[in-house]
Design an enzyme around this catalytic site. Sequence first.
Site, PDB file in Angstrom:
ATOM      1  N   ASP A  40      14.484   9.163 -28.888  1.00 11.02           N
ATOM      2  CA  ASP A  40      12.668  10.088 -29.339  1.00 11.02           C
ATOM      3  C   ASP A  40      12.858  10.572 -30.393  1.00 11.02           C
ATOM      4  OD1 ASP A  40      14.023  12.187 -28.536  1.00 11.02           O
ATOM      5  OD2 ASP A  40      12.837  12.266 -26.657  1.00 11.02           O
ATOM      6  N   ASP A  66       9.810   3.892 -20.261  1.00  9.89           N
ATOM      7  CA  ASP A  66      11.519   4.749 -19.251  1.00  9.89           C
ATOM      8  C   ASP A  66      11.107   5.640 -19.192  1.00  9.89           C
ATOM      9  OD1 ASP A  66       9.846   6.292 -22.235  1.00  9.89           O
ATOM     10  OD2 ASP A  66      11.519   7.724 -21.173  1.00  9.89           O
ATOM     11  N   CYS A 116      17.000  -6.300  -1.522  1.00  9.33           N
ATOM     12  CA  CYS A 116      17.499  -6.197  -2.746  1.00  9.33           C
ATOM     13  C   CYS A 116      19.154  -6.570  -2.766  1.00  9.33           C
ATOM     14  CB  CYS A 116      17.720  -4.459  -3.330  1.00  9.33           C
ATOM     15  SG  CYS A 116      18.428  -4.137  -4.463  1.00  9.33           S
ATOM     16  N   CYS A 162      21.438  -6.103  -4.831  1.00  7.56           N
ATOM     17  CA  CYS A 162      22.382  -5.417  -5.714  1.00  7.56           C
ATOM     18  C   CYS A 162      23.887  -4.933  -5.198  1.00  7.56           C
ATOM     19  CB  CYS A 162      21.455  -3.563  -6.458  1.00  7.56           C
ATOM     20  SG  CYS A 162      21.786  -2.122  -5.302  1.00  7.56           S
ATOM     21  N   CYS A 209      23.311  -2.431  -2.343  1.00  4.37           N
ATOM     22  CA  CYS A 209      22.301  -2.989   0.008  1.00  4.37           C
ATOM     23  C   CYS A 209      23.512  -3.956  -0.267  1.00  4.37           C
ATOM     24  CB  CYS A 209      20.855  -3.136  -1.354  1.00  4.37           C
ATOM     25  SG  CYS A 209      19.617  -2.315  -1.609  1.00  4.37           S
ATOM     26  N   HIS A 228      20.870   1.774  -7.473  1.00  7.40           N
ATOM     27  CA  HIS A 228      19.859   1.015  -6.709  1.00  7.40           C
ATOM     28  C   HIS A 228      18.672   1.008  -7.408  1.00  7.40           C
ATOM     29  CE1 HIS A 228      17.624  -0.590  -3.789  1.00  7.40           C
ATOM     30  NE2 HIS A 228      17.227  -0.048  -3.811  1.00  7.40           N
TER      31      HIS A 228
END
Lengths: 394, 394
Positions: free
Chosen positions: A97, A288, A326, A328, A331, A357
């Site tokens: 930015d 974002d 999930c 991931c 998880c 997560h």
Amino acid sequence: MNKRPALRFEVEAQDGEARAGVLTTRRGPIETPVFMPVGTAGTVKGIRFEELESSDLDARIILGNTYHLWLRPGIDVIKSAGGLHRFIGWDRTLLTDSGGFQVWSLGALRKITEEGTEFKSHLDGSPRFLSPAVSMEIQAALGSDIVMVFDECAPGKGSHEQTERSMQLSTRWAQRSKITFDRLQTDGADTGRVPEAGGLSGCQALFGIVQGAGHLDLRRQSLEQTVEIGFDGYAIGGLSVGEEKSLMFEVIDEIAPKMPKDSARYLMGVGTPEDLVESVARGVDMFDCVLPTRNGRTGQAFTSRGKLNIKNAQWAQDNRPLDESCPCSVCRRHTRAYLRHLYMSGEMLASILLTHHNLAFFLDTMRGVRQSIRSGDFPKFRREFTERLSANGE
Amino acid sequence: MNKRPALRFEVEAQDGEARAGVLTTRRGPIETPVFMPVGTAGTVKGIRFEELESSDLDARIILGNTYHLWLRPGIDVIKSAGGLHRFIGWDRTLLTDSGGFQVWSLGALRKITEEGTEFKSHLDGSPRFLSPAVSMEIQAALGSDIVMVFDECAPGKGSHEQTERSMQLSTRWAQRSKITFDRLQTDGADTGRVPEAGGLSGCQALFGIVQGAGHLDLRRQSLEQTVEIGFDGYAIGGLSVGEEKSLMFEVIDEIAPKMPKDSARYLMGVGTPEDLVESVARGVDMFDCVLPTRNGRTGQAFTSRGKLNIKNAQWAQDNRPLDESCPCSVCRRHTRAYLRHLYMSGEMLASILLTHHNLAFFLDTMRGVRQSIRSGDFPKFRREFTERLSANGE
């Protein structure tokens, strides 16, 4: 300017206003819609780059904050490493930015003139000056792949007159940003050149930012002026800064579909998983937000069935994962009971795992959105996603 | 007792007093000498289990603290998950201490009697009572693979009389620990049974602890009494608690070689990389210490050329890795300049990365020691390792 584009964007599929595309920077292709984890001070807080690259997350682009990196460690340090990519050890795409939003957030600590913004560093109170030219020079030294113009973010509730003045200043700063940016690209001040970038120029790309707060006529005018200057991509700034959510969507509804169809559309600083899906439905490609990382550190998990506060006593002996649907690594391995124990014990691992997560959930959501657009099922995805979110949310 | 051993230990090679062996628990083989990362509250602070399992670290055994886990989250929570392995998500070997050392550390907050120790929880001041039987019951519920007897740690500088009284109490507590332990194993109170453990019993193993502070005659007597009771392995306790380093090595020199040759020898709470190598030279097989993790969080890296304080300004633009001869993922990817920036910015990633490197250094050192013993080069390894450590240490 004869330079070839530093960035390509192609829409592959469209479902209503929702678009699935590919944004290609000199670092490689990025499938859109895309969520960009925020790496404020050269680190996405609480997560290793190896995890960002893992199949769980596979983040193709992250953000760096010019303001923070400029103040600490300082541009000399980053230059001596050969640019921000090398300094932090990240080979994929980086967007920086301009510092405009952070400076604006300083409130009473800053003074805005036509030239730029004088302010005092939040670290040591030292006087600093940021302007379109300075911001472009810093971002060139950082060598980010996508540079943002230096803008002024208008207060969410400013009058029409105030907002117009601010928006016109942003337009003039955008022009000045582009002039300095073009000169720096030609001069080769960019430390982050990638000669092997092939079809791309090997230089940085520059995005313009549409301002105008909640005033739709000013938003339209800002869009027109920004497109007139001409950028590699276009962002909507100044949202999610305290205004009503309905107003935010009014602005997106009005502006996103009018943005150039062959350029990426980036909604800055937004938002919750619902916000992301709803904004994609209105034609946005890039996002974002600090929510997945910041809330991860304060014990809040985003799940397919809504938010889950890991501090709650009800999870003390709950041996289910955070989110039963999930895939991931958190998880797959850990229970709510364990995560709650870590959080209540003040263990760093709580933040690490919740952040992982949450990022997986945001990135997976965008992958699901993209897939549904490509298969023409986005309206169904959107409906089911929203229904599930309120299933047992807190 | 007819039970088969819950643990096997075999010495594969010996070089002087230094031994390379294999300790096999119901969870699998562990090459020795071995360093055990400390997982106080069910987490090795700052590091994910995936990293502990990765080839970088490949920790085969970690520690859990009975005292901390008992107070928080409490045994009910861990039992409801099916034991400590399942609660934290770790399938490899777990050793738990008895709580004796933590209770002793509470100082004025505890009162020791023949029965056990009354104390107030450091979390909420609630009154608690820990004894050999209670500690064995907690450790059975945790389902750790290696259980430590409940002992009293004598103050490093106690008189001969004080130390003897304390040591004799520890012996009686060791006897009582063993009685309760054996009954619990027979009763099957252990929640951590692994029926597939094959040649091993599927039950827990129990280690005795030699006490006696810096009084060599008491140490010898404690060793004799402990071996007389009979355990699956033997530890040296009560060192690295404030005594002179020369006294620590005097005790190890005297005791380690006299410990049963066919059992693993565990030096509790020690120490620096030098301490580890010097203790292996005296016949020790197992170590645990918070140094790599704790110092990682305070900005100190252990390297092959000595300690490195990442806060020092001299690293601000140093683009070398922490340790140029370290193959770990942190040293492969990140520079001192970046790590210093993270630390100075208060970023969690500083702790995460320094902890990872420090653990890699400790575990690699033990692997190097083991290799050198097997090839008969341990004296050379020891000499060169020690010389390098002082190369540019701070």
